[in-house]
Design an enzyme around this catalytic site. Structure first.
Site, PDB file in Angstrom:
ATOM      1  N   CYS A  64       0.812  -1.221   0.000  1.00  0.00           N
ATOM      2  CA  CYS A  64       0.000   0.000   0.000  1.00  0.00           C
ATOM      3  C   CYS A  64       0.847   1.273   0.000  1.00  0.00           C
ATOM      4  O   CYS A  64       1.434   1.591  -1.031  1.00  0.00           O
ATOM      5  CB  CYS A  64      -0.962  -0.046   1.179  1.00  0.00           C
ATOM      6  SG  CYS A  64      -2.465   0.858   0.855  1.00  0.00           S
TER       7      CYS A  64
ATOM      8  N   HIS B 233      -3.099  -5.957   2.650  1.00  0.00           N
ATOM      9  CA  HIS B 233      -2.792  -5.975   4.081  1.00  0.00           C
ATOM     10  C   HIS B 233      -3.304  -7.288   4.668  1.00  0.00           C
ATOM     11  O   HIS B 233      -3.791  -8.155   3.940  1.00  0.00           O
ATOM     12  CB  HIS B 233      -3.545  -4.828   4.786  1.00  0.00           C
ATOM     13  CG  HIS B 233      -3.059  -3.472   4.434  1.00  0.00           C
ATOM     14  ND1 HIS B 233      -1.884  -2.948   4.902  1.00  0.00           N
ATOM     15  CD2 HIS B 233      -3.625  -2.514   3.652  1.00  0.00           C
ATOM     16  CE1 HIS B 233      -1.737  -1.705   4.443  1.00  0.00           C
ATOM     17  NE2 HIS B 233      -2.777  -1.413   3.679  1.00  0.00           N
TER      18      HIS B 233
HETATM   19  N1  GLN Z   1      -2.376   6.637   2.327  1.00  0.00           N
HETATM   20  C1  GLN Z   1      -2.424   5.720   1.188  1.00  0.00           C
HETATM   21  C2  GLN Z   1      -3.849   5.621   0.607  1.00  0.00           C
HETATM   22  O1  GLN Z   1      -4.798   6.002   1.254  1.00  0.00           O
HETATM   23  C3  GLN Z   1      -1.954   4.339   1.616  1.00  0.00           C
HETATM   24  C4  GLN Z   1      -2.906   3.665   2.594  1.00  0.00           C
HETATM   25  C5  GLN Z   1      -2.336   2.392   3.191  1.00  0.00           C
HETATM   26  O2  GLN Z   1      -1.136   2.215   3.304  1.00  0.00           O
HETATM   27  N2  GLN Z   1      -3.249   1.465   3.641  1.00  0.00           N
HETATM   28  O3  GLN Z   1      -4.005   5.116  -0.504  1.00  0.00           O
END
Ligand code: GLN
Length: 242
Positions: free
Chosen positions: A94, A191
């Site tokens: 992510c 995740h």
């Molecule tokens: N801030 C980034 C987004 O919203 C990554 C989010 C994350 O790492 N879950 O896409």
């Protein structure tokens, strides 16, 4: 043998269970008699190119990505990029995945430069993609995880997708792709944590690391009955919740 796992920005970019990835990497080494050490490398800390064998860079909120984006530019980022170009194995998830591309543009905020290792770029929209994800990957079979991101990642002509989305939104909810893979580096939106339920990816990273550090080609298989059950249950739940 010993492998050292570098947890990049583990003190600031560590959400939605991502810590489970470094624990899975270390444990699947130890079960094989390979010593494993986990070291967190934060903002302002120097990257020693000879000190680490496997890299993990997890997720983070937009506000956490801003100082990290500045930190990864310059010598530290160039060192990391050279290591990845040399085949060092890395998993990025992510927020980390987004900053391995050319840029990440948070919604309504300044654009953040990325490392440019992946031929990809990310633009955040007003919608958040949240839910279970199932991916069909040519290299790793079926992958399962959980996504929570507003960033949409688009792959350039030289980028290889990690797989095709079966359940969930993936890179951008438009082209059916999820993640990216280049040399021994994976980027994805999975995740959960990803690795405990997807042992084939963990072993891919460990195998690349022992080959690069020690020239060892073979990785002893493990009894994965529990991991397989967890994997299958997660897929069943993801398909059921769509
Ligand atoms: N801030 C980034 C987004 O919203 C990554 C989010 C994350 O790492 N879950 O896409």
């Amino acid at each position: 043998m010993k492998l050292t796992i570098c947890w990049l920005y583990g003190d600031t970019m560590n959400i939605y269970g991502d810590r489970g990835n470094v624990l899975a990497l270390a444990q699947r080494c130890r079960w094989r008699g390979i010593e494993a050490e986990i070291t967190t490398l934060g903002v302002g800390e120097e990257l020693d190119p000879d000190a680490y064998d496997i890299f993990f860079w997890g997720g983070g909120q937009d506000r956490e990505q801003i100082p990290v984006s500045s930190d990864i530019l310059g010598p530290k980022g160039e060192t990391l990029k050279a290591l990845l170009e040399d085949g060092a194995p890395m998993l990025s998830v992510c927020g980390g995945y987004q900053l391995l591309g050319k840029h990440y543009h948070p919604y309504g905020e300044e654009q953040l430069p990325g490392l440019g290792f992946f031929d990809a770029w990310s633009e955040a929209g007003p919608e958040r993609f949240i839910g279970n994800v199932v991916v069909d990957s040519g290299r790793f079979g079926t992958l399962v995880g959980f996504e929570n991101h507003s960033g949409l990642t688009f792959l350039g002509p030289t980028a290889e997708a990690l797989g095709r989305i079966r359940v969930g939104r993936g890179n951008n909810g438009q082209d059916g792709t999820e993640g990216c893979i280049r040399l021994n580096t994976l980027g994805c939106y999975l995740h959960g944590a990803l690795l405990p339920k997807n042992p084939a990816v963990t072993d891919f990273l460990i195998k690349a690391a022992i080959k690069r550090r020690y020239g060892v080609e073979e990785l002893e298989p493990l009894e994965d009955d529990l991991e397989v059950i967890a994997h299958q249950q997660a897929i069943k739940r993801a398909v059921a919740t769509g």
